[in-house]
Write an enzyme that holds these catalytic residues in place. Sequence first.
Site, PDB file in Angstrom:
ATOM      1  N   ASP A 136       0.859  -1.179   0.000  1.00 56.27           N
ATOM      2  CA  ASP A 136       0.000   0.000   0.000  1.00 56.27           C
ATOM      3  C   ASP A 136       0.901   1.237   0.000  1.00 56.27           C
ATOM      4  O   ASP A 136       1.898   1.280   0.731  1.00 56.27           O
ATOM      5  CB  ASP A 136      -0.886  -0.032   1.252  1.00 56.27           C
ATOM      6  CG  ASP A 136      -1.775   1.197   1.382  1.00 56.27           C
ATOM      7  OD1 ASP A 136      -2.909   1.156   0.893  1.00 56.27           O
ATOM      8  OD2 ASP A 136      -1.331   2.200   1.987  1.00 56.27           O
ATOM      9  N   GLU A 195      -4.925   2.412  -3.846  1.00 53.33           N
ATOM     10  CA  GLU A 195      -3.458   2.376  -3.878  1.00 53.33           C
ATOM     11  C   GLU A 195      -2.921   1.069  -3.307  1.00 53.33           C
ATOM     12  O   GLU A 195      -1.748   0.981  -2.932  1.00 53.33           O
ATOM     13  CB  GLU A 195      -2.876   3.566  -3.103  1.00 53.33           C
ATOM     14  CG  GLU A 195      -3.183   3.610  -1.620  1.00 53.33           C
ATOM     15  CD  GLU A 195      -4.492   4.323  -1.281  1.00 53.33           C
ATOM     16  OE1 GLU A 195      -4.628   4.758  -0.124  1.00 53.33           O
ATOM     17  OE2 GLU A 195      -5.364   4.446  -2.157  1.00 53.33           O
TER      18      GLU A 195
END
Length: 297
Positions: free
Chosen positions: A171, A214
């Site tokens: 992430d 993301e």
Amino acid sequence: MSDDKTIIADPGSTVFQPPKRKAASLIQYNGANLGRRIQLIEQRTIVGRTPESHIFVNEASVSRQHAAITSSAAGFEIEDLGSSNGTFINDVKVTTRTLLKDGDMLRLGTVLFRFFASDNAESIWADKIYRMATIDAGTDTFNKKYLLDFLDSQLKFARQYKRPLSIIYYDLDHFKKVNDTLGHNGGDVVLRDTASICKSAIRKDDVLGRYGGEEFVIVLPDTDQKVAADLAERLRAAIQNHVFKIEVDGKVVDHRQTMSMGVSQLSPDMQTVEAFLESADKKLYFSKQNGRNKVTV
């Protein structure tokens, strides 16, 4: 910037480019890999349900060594290797080595392929359809559906053949701030470039997919946790050391980015894809809660 060392949570571990075209190929016409294009680059290509097969098809109707496609002076010839469910060309069962013609439909068990002797409009269109169905346009990585389908097939394969399987779940740190300060165009550049850096470091059989926002997952077949953790650490360092060039209001701004990562190897208690992902996700969360820019295994 936080400490960049790897955390041990548990005791005891360029932009996507399609391959260069060859003259002949198979395109899968059904199943989980619908639209997959397979180039016939070997002198003799074995199709089957074993890890040693050149074309691995993880379907129960396909025999361990189902058929062979051989390149000859006349073209490409296919022969059945004593399969349980047969090999068929245009619904005619193959009993001897048979020359393939452009456009032939092949059936191995219940799996359908079409043979293309050269790059024609239909084979190119099939490539485009496959790309639209499997690729995330924003990052040029595989999309979530393909990622989950691939992970599911690899999980079954790893269990059946007792092979190691690992995943890296990562992430991008403080990504909301990236969008707030550099704009969504800047965020798109960071997403795309981090994906490109990661893809350049993985093997051709590994899969990098966008899980959402993301968050990304790298699936690493035949890879144990230690090797996966070493790769994750290299990726973490590569992103940390990269200078992203972002255009903001007509000026180029240098941006530094980090990412947090969780690494898991498939274990007997992980019976589903969801459980496997949850294991890596918990380690990713541990990385984020302990300063970010870390790998947790």
